[in-house]
Design a protein around this motif. Structure first.
Motif, PDB file in Angstrom:
ATOM      1  N   TYR A  87      -9.428   4.162  15.600  1.00  0.00           N
ATOM      2  CA  TYR A  87      -8.058   4.397  15.146  1.00  0.00           C
ATOM      3  C   TYR A  87      -7.243   5.123  16.210  1.00  0.00           C
ATOM      4  O   TYR A  87      -7.751   5.985  16.931  1.00  0.00           O
ATOM      5  CB  TYR A  87      -8.065   5.225  13.855  1.00  0.00           C
ATOM      6  CG  TYR A  87      -8.512   4.440  12.661  1.00  0.00           C
ATOM      7  CD1 TYR A  87      -7.603   3.735  11.880  1.00  0.00           C
ATOM      8  CD2 TYR A  87      -9.859   4.364  12.311  1.00  0.00           C
ATOM      9  CE1 TYR A  87      -8.010   2.995  10.779  1.00  0.00           C
ATOM     10  CE2 TYR A  87     -10.287   3.628  11.225  1.00  0.00           C
ATOM     11  CZ  TYR A  87      -9.351   2.941  10.461  1.00  0.00           C
ATOM     12  OH  TYR A  87      -9.769   2.195   9.390  1.00  0.00           O
ATOM     13  N   ASN A  92      -2.550   4.752  11.616  1.00  0.00           N
ATOM     14  CA  ASN A  92      -2.077   3.535  10.950  1.00  0.00           C
ATOM     15  C   ASN A  92      -2.495   2.283  11.707  1.00  0.00           C
ATOM     16  O   ASN A  92      -2.619   1.213  11.118  1.00  0.00           O
ATOM     17  CB  ASN A  92      -0.547   3.557  10.810  1.00  0.00           C
ATOM     18  CG  ASN A  92      -0.084   4.526   9.736  1.00  0.00           C
ATOM     19  OD1 ASN A  92      -0.724   4.643   8.699  1.00  0.00           O
ATOM     20  ND2 ASN A  92       1.007   5.220   9.988  1.00  0.00           N
ATOM     21  N   SER A  93      -2.693   2.411  13.005  1.00  0.00           N
ATOM     22  CA  SER A  93      -3.111   1.264  13.817  1.00  0.00           C
ATOM     23  C   SER A  93      -4.516   1.513  14.349  1.00  0.00           C
ATOM     24  O   SER A  93      -4.937   2.654  14.531  1.00  0.00           O
ATOM     25  CB  SER A  93      -2.128   1.039  14.964  1.00  0.00           C
ATOM     26  OG  SER A  93      -1.919   2.232  15.685  1.00  0.00           O
ATOM     27  N   ASN A 174      -0.985  -5.115   2.354  1.00  0.00           N
ATOM     28  CA  ASN A 174      -0.120  -4.103   2.964  1.00  0.00           C
ATOM     29  C   ASN A 174       1.202  -4.723   3.409  1.00  0.00           C
ATOM     30  O   ASN A 174       1.404  -5.943   3.300  1.00  0.00           O
ATOM     31  CB  ASN A 174      -0.837  -3.366   4.102  1.00  0.00           C
ATOM     32  CG  ASN A 174      -1.130  -4.244   5.311  1.00  0.00           C
ATOM     33  OD1 ASN A 174      -0.424  -5.211   5.594  1.00  0.00           O
ATOM     34  ND2 ASN A 174      -2.182  -3.914   6.049  1.00  0.00           N
ATOM     35  N   GLY A 207       0.224   2.602   2.903  1.00  0.00           N
ATOM     36  CA  GLY A 207      -0.556   3.695   3.480  1.00  0.00           C
ATOM     37  C   GLY A 207      -0.031   5.065   3.086  1.00  0.00           C
ATOM     38  O   GLY A 207       0.132   5.357   1.903  1.00  0.00           O
ATOM     39  N   GLU A 208       0.273   5.874   4.082  1.00  0.00           N
ATOM     40  CA  GLU A 208       0.736   7.244   3.827  1.00  0.00           C
ATOM     41  C   GLU A 208       2.116   7.279   3.168  1.00  0.00           C
ATOM     42  O   GLU A 208       2.587   8.342   2.757  1.00  0.00           O
ATOM     43  CB  GLU A 208       0.780   8.031   5.135  1.00  0.00           C
ATOM     44  CG  GLU A 208       1.756   7.468   6.148  1.00  0.00           C
ATOM     45  CD  GLU A 208       1.768   8.248   7.447  1.00  0.00           C
ATOM     46  OE1 GLU A 208       1.680   9.486   7.388  1.00  0.00           O
ATOM     47  OE2 GLU A 208       1.857   7.617   8.514  1.00  0.00           O
TER      48      GLU A 208
END
Length: 307
Positions: A87, A92-93, A174, A207-208
């Protein structure tokens, strides 16, 4: 008790984040979904495949959570599916360092006889033909079918993916995947287009930044809880899906109103998953912690306003 059938990978992961790295640890979509769903009052079963290198202690962990593993095939002489990833600083990526399909390459799912009448089916991220094969084995139409997928299948098996999407009630993907599947940048337009492919409900995970639930022209947003410690996002989406499907299966209520609650329960459980590497936090989690954090979610989203 109500029945939840879970289809997906049971795997080994090796994970590297800015906070550390692991050797081979327990992973896989079905594992995270199963552990998350185990916090609800229901019967669940995993349909998957592993090699004989898969430790007995991991099998014991699943059964200790009241997860039926009679549909978990163990291939003699075979090696378990393995994924390794690194990561980036934003978490996130990520870069995939290794993907070894091993026994998953020839996986033919076999649904246990006593779960062919399951109320809810959770199709975890797998080849769309495997997902379709599971639906073909059901003796009665489930009350709800939930499907999770990813951009990899959109790239290499789109016709098969579109066929299985026609057969599901809920799709969870997502924001990047929603844009790719629909060809629309706006998530509102993306969800509207995905509705036309079959699903009545579209859940877009951010996600967040929380999750969005779309149904007809209605939209519901669930925030993500701001966390002090985020170590590893691996499995958070699957944990969300397990909480979502588990809550629906337990409550036997598939209304849009109840789906909103399911999104909150899924978000709540996913917030624990990211606090440690792999499944470590979910294994140690107890129900009192789950309830306490649900109260935090409620206070985060509840307000009075004069109109």
């Amino acid at each position: 008790m109500n029945k939840l059938l879970i289809v997906g990978t049971v795997a080994f992961d090796a994970i590297e984040t800015p906070f550390g790295k692991t050797d081979k640890i327990l992973g896989g979509a079905a594992t995270y979904i199963g552990l998350s769903a185990s916090f609800f009052n229901l019967q669940s079963a995993i349909v998957s495949v592993v090699g004989d290198d898969f430790p007995q202690e991991y099998l014991d962990l699943l059964t200790s959570r009241n997860i039926d593993i009679s549909g978990l095939e163990i291939v003699k002489g075979g090696k378990t599916f393995f994924w390794s990833g690194r990561y980036h600083n934003d978490l996130n990526s990520r870069d995939t360092l290794a993907t070894e399909l091993n026994v998953l390459a020839d996986f033919q799912p076999k649904v246990p006889e006593n779960f062919k009448d399951s109320d809810v089916v959770m199709l975890g991220n797998l080849h769309p033909l495997v997902q379709s094969s599971v639906l073909d084995q059901m003796e009665s139409k489930p009350k709800l079918v939930v499907l999770d997928t990813m951009n990899f299948w959109m790239d290499c098996a789109l016709p098969e993916l579109l066929e299985v999407i026609k057969r599901v009630d809920v799709i969870t993907i997502n924001d990047e995947e929603a844009r790719q599947l629909s060809g629309e940048y706006s998530l509102v337009k993306a969800a509207a287009k995905i509705h036309t492919l079959g699903p009545k409900y579209v859940v877009i995970k951010k996600g967040e930044h929380g999750a969005l639930l779309f149904h007809d022209k209605e939209v519901f947003f669930a925030p993500a809880l701001p966390l002090e410690d985020v170590f590893d996002p691996t499995g958070a989406g699957d944990t969300f899906a397990g909480g979502f499907a588990g809550f629906i299966a337990q409550s036997e209520n598939i209304s849009y109103k109840n789906m909103k609650n399911a999104v909150i329960y899924g978000s709540n459980l996913a917030s624990f998953c990211v606090e440690k590497f792999g499944t470590e936090r979910m294994v140690a989690l107890d129900k009192n912690e789950v309830v306490a954090r649900l109260k935090q979610f409620k206070s985060l989203t509840q307000f009075d306003i004069e109109l």
